[in-house]
Design a protein around this motif. Structure first.
Motif, mmCIF file in Angstrom:
data_model
loop_
_atom_site.group_PDB
_atom_site.id
_atom_site.type_symbol
_atom_site.label_atom_id
_atom_site.label_comp_id
_atom_site.label_asym_id
_atom_site.label_seq_id
_atom_site.Cartn_x
_atom_site.Cartn_y
_atom_site.Cartn_z
ATOM 1 N N LEU A 117 0.825 -1.199 0.000
ATOM 2 C CA LEU A 117 0.000 0.000 0.000
ATOM 3 C C LEU A 117 0.862 1.253 0.000
ATOM 4 N N ASN A 118 0.427 2.257 -0.750
ATOM 5 C CA ASN A 118 1.023 3.579 -0.646
ATOM 6 C C ASN A 118 0.514 4.244 0.632
ATOM 7 N N SER A 119 1.106 5.359 0.999
ATOM 8 C CA SER A 119 0.724 6.039 2.243
ATOM 9 C C SER A 119 -0.715 6.533 2.228
ATOM 10 N N ASP A 120 -1.304 6.684 1.023
ATOM 11 C CA ASP A 120 -2.703 7.121 0.952
ATOM 12 C C ASP A 120 -3.678 5.953 0.896
ATOM 13 N N GLY A 121 -3.150 4.705 1.003
ATOM 14 C CA GLY A 121 -4.013 3.530 1.026
ATOM 15 C C GLY A 121 -4.237 2.881 -0.321
ATOM 16 N N THR A 122 -3.779 3.509 -1.406
ATOM 17 C CA THR A 122 -3.913 2.887 -2.720
ATOM 18 C C THR A 122 -2.880 1.771 -2.873
ATOM 19 N N ILE A 123 -3.179 0.832 -3.762
ATOM 20 C CA ILE A 123 -2.290 -0.311 -3.966
ATOM 21 C C ILE A 123 -1.177 0.068 -4.929
ATOM 22 N N GLU A 124 0.054 -0.167 -4.513
ATOM 23 C CA GLU A 124 1.214 0.190 -5.321
ATOM 24 C C GLU A 124 1.347 -0.697 -6.546
ATOM 25 N N ASN A 125 0.996 -1.976 -6.419
ATOM 26 C CA ASN A 125 1.141 -2.932 -7.519
ATOM 27 C C ASN A 125 0.273 -2.525 -8.704
ATOM 28 N N ASP A 126 0.785 -2.724 -9.922
ATOM 29 C CA ASP A 126 0.026 -2.365 -11.116
ATOM 30 C C ASP A 126 -0.669 -3.565 -11.750
ATOM 31 N N THR A 127 -0.721 -4.705 -11.037
ATOM 32 C CA THR A 127 -1.434 -5.883 -11.531
ATOM 33 C C THR A 127 -2.911 -5.543 -11.679
ATOM 34 N N TYR A 134 -7.087 -6.006 -12.082
ATOM 35 C CA TYR A 134 -8.178 -6.811 -11.526
ATOM 36 C C TYR A 134 -7.849 -7.375 -10.140
ATOM 37 N N LEU A 135 -7.364 -6.486 -9.262
ATOM 38 C CA LEU A 135 -7.114 -6.900 -7.884
ATOM 39 C C LEU A 135 -8.371 -6.638 -7.043
ATOM 40 N N TRP A 136 -8.202 -6.341 -5.760
ATOM 41 C CA TRP A 136 -9.327 -6.180 -4.856
ATOM 42 C C TRP A 136 -10.071 -4.888 -5.147
ATOM 43 N N GLU A 137 -11.377 -4.925 -4.997
ATOM 44 C CA GLU A 137 -12.192 -3.742 -5.234
ATOM 45 C C GLU A 137 -12.541 -3.068 -3.912
ATOM 46 N N GLY A 138 -12.606 -1.746 -3.919
ATOM 47 C CA GLY A 138 -13.005 -0.998 -2.741
ATOM 48 C C GLY A 138 -12.121 -1.289 -1.542
ATOM 49 N N THR A 139 -12.761 -1.655 -0.442
ATOM 50 C CA THR A 139 -12.037 -1.918 0.807
ATOM 51 C C THR A 139 -11.770 -3.406 1.020
ATOM 52 N N ARG A 140 -11.931 -4.201 -0.010
ATOM 53 C CA ARG A 140 -11.809 -5.654 0.118
ATOM 54 C C ARG A 140 -10.440 -6.076 0.672
ATOM 55 N N LEU A 141 -9.369 -5.450 0.223
ATOM 56 C CA LEU A 141 -8.030 -5.807 0.708
ATOM 57 C C LEU A 141 -7.921 -5.559 2.208
ATOM 58 N N TYR A 142 -8.395 -4.405 2.659
ATOM 59 C CA TYR A 142 -8.317 -4.084 4.088
ATOM 60 C C TYR A 142 -9.128 -5.082 4.911
ATOM 61 N N GLU A 143 -10.317 -5.419 4.422
ATOM 62 C CA GLU A 143 -11.187 -6.348 5.153
ATOM 63 C C GLU A 143 -10.541 -7.718 5.285
ATOM 64 N N LEU A 144 -9.940 -8.194 4.198
ATOM 65 C CA LEU A 144 -9.275 -9.495 4.243
ATOM 66 C C LEU A 144 -8.097 -9.478 5.210
ATOM 67 N N ALA A 145 -7.276 -8.441 5.106
ATOM 68 C CA ALA A 145 -6.080 -8.370 5.952
ATOM 69 C C ALA A 145 -6.447 -8.274 7.428
ATOM 70 N N LEU A 146 -7.389 -7.422 7.757
ATOM 71 C CA LEU A 146 -7.780 -7.244 9.157
ATOM 72 C C LEU A 146 -8.516 -8.468 9.677
ATOM 73 N N GLY A 147 -9.184 -9.192 8.778
ATOM 74 C CA GLY A 147 -9.856 -10.423 9.186
ATOM 75 C C GLY A 147 -8.892 -11.520 9.579
ATOM 76 N N GLU A 148 -7.621 -11.384 9.171
ATOM 77 C CA GLU A 148 -6.609 -12.378 9.507
ATOM 78 C C GLU A 148 -5.765 -11.969 10.710
ATOM 79 N N VAL A 149 -6.111 -10.843 11.343
ATOM 80 C CA VAL A 149 -5.257 -10.291 12.399
ATOM 81 C C VAL A 149 -5.296 -11.103 13.686
ATOM 82 N N TYR A 150 -6.373 -11.788 13.944
ATOM 83 C CA TYR A 150 -6.562 -12.375 15.273
ATOM 84 C C TYR A 150 -5.654 -13.569 15.519
#
Length: 284
Positions: free
Chosen positions: A184-194, A196-212
Motif C-alpha cells: 500500500l502507498n501512504s494514501d491507502g492505494t495499492i502500489e502494484n500495477d497488476t 483486476y485486484l481487490w475492489e473498494g475496501t476488500r483488501l483491508y477487510e481481508l487483511a484485518l480479518g486475519e489479524v486475530y
C-alpha cells in the motif's frame, strides 16, 4: 489513511502473503523441494484472476506436471466472473459457475493449456474443503503429489498453507507462492500495477480479518484466538466455542495465556464485528 496505518497494514500483508521463493526458478525450486518441477500446481479459488494466471504461467514455464484448480460457488465468485469476462472479452453468462471452471477457462482460452492437464474441484466453498477435495481427486486419478506449488489470494496464502500442512503428510513438500506481494502507498492505494485486484475496501477487510493471531515475543511462538487457522497441538492448546443468538464466542488457553474473541453481526447490518479480549496472563 495516513502513513502509519499504511505501514501497519503492509506489515500484516507481508506476514500473510507468503512466498517461499522470492522469484521462481528451476534452481530455487530444486533447492526448496529437491526437484526442478513440482508434481502439481494448486490454485485455490478467489476473486483474483492473477491466482489462476500465475499458476498457468508457472505451468507453461515447466514448473509443474499438472494443474489443479479448486473452488465452487462462493461470495466472491461473481466478482471473479466479471473480471475474467473482461480478460477474455466475453459476456459473464458465457462463463461457467464455479471458480475452478472459470480458472480453467482462463487456462484454456488465454494460455492454450490442454484440458488433459487440468483437474478441478468444483464444489468446495472454503479452504479446508479446497485441500480435502484436491487430495481426493489426486487419489482418484492416481496423480503424484509429493511436491506441490500452492497459490492463493496473497492475503489468504498463509491460512491456506497452514490448512494444507494439517492435511498432507510429512513427506509431502508444499511450496508457497503468493502470486504477488501487495503493498500500500501512504494514501491507502495499492502500489502494484497488476490488473483486476481487490475492489473498494476488500483488501483491508481481508487483511484485518486475519489479524486475530497471538504472538509470544519472548520465544517467537504464535497461535490463533480460535484453534484454526494456526492449528496448534490440541494436547497443549485448549479451546471452547459458545454459540448464541447472532454471536459466537471462542475462548482459548495456550502457553499460560487466556484469550477470548467474540464474533457478531449487528442487527440489520451486512457486516460482522470482532471483539477481542485477553485478560491478565497467568504467566508473567
Amino acid at each position: 489513511m495516513n502513513k502509519e496505518i499504511a505501514d501497519a497494514l503492509n506489515c500484516i500483508i507481508e506476514f500473510l502473503a507468503v512466498r517461499d521463493l522470492a522469484q521462481m526458478s528451476k534452481d530455487a525450486l530444486k533447492k526448496a523441494c529437491g526437484a526442478s518441477k513440482a508434481d502439481v500446481i494448486i490454485a485455490l479459488g478467489s476473486d483474483l484472476p492473477v491466482v489462476a494466471e500465475t499458476a498457468c504461467e508457472l505451468y507453461k514455464a515447466g514448473y509443474g506436471e499438472k494443474l489443479m484448480f479448486c473452488g465452487g460457488i462462493g461470495h466472491s465468485t461473481v466478482n471473479l466472473k466479471k473480471k475474467v469476462a473482461k480478460i477474455l472479452n466475453v459476456e459473464t453468462d458465457q462463463l461457467p459457475e464455479s471458480e475452478a471452471e472459470i480458472y480453467a477457462c482462463l487456462a484454456k482460452d488465454k494460455y492454450q493449456i490442454e484440458s488433459s492437464s487440468i483437474f478441478m474441484d468444483k464444489t468446495s466453498t472454503n479452504t479446508s474443503e479446497n485441500i480435502k477435495n484436491a487430495i481426493q481427486i489426486f487419489n482418484d486419478h492416481t496423480i503424484k503429489h509429493e511436491t506441490m506449488i500452492l497459490i492463493q489470494d496473497p492475503i489468504l496464502q498463509k491460512r491456506s498453507y497452514v490448512t494444507a500442512l494439517d492435511m498432507f503428510n510429512d513427506r509431502q513438500k508444499i511450496i508457497n507462492y503468493a502470486p504477488i506481494i501487495p503493498k500500500l502507498n501512504s494514501d491507502g492505494t495499492i502500489e502494484n500495477d497488476t490488473p483486476y485486484l481487490w475492489e473498494g475496501t476488500r483488501l483491508y477487510e481481508l487483511a484485518l480479518g486475519e489479524v486475530y493471531r497471538l504472538r509470544d515475543d519472548e520465544n517467537g511462538d504464535y497461535w490463533s484466538a480460535s484453534w484454526q487457522p494456526v492449528g496448534k497441538d490440541l494436547s497443549e492448546y485448549k479451546s471452547e466455542c459458545h454459540h448464541g443468538t447472532a454471536y459466537t464466542k471462542m475462548m482459548a488457553d495456550y502457553s499460560e495465556i487466556h484469550s477470548e474473541v467474540r464474533y457478531y453481526v449487528p442487527l440489520g447490518q451486512s457486516y460482522d464485528c470482532l471483539l477481542y479480549t485477553s485478560p491478565e496472563p497467568t504467566r508473567q
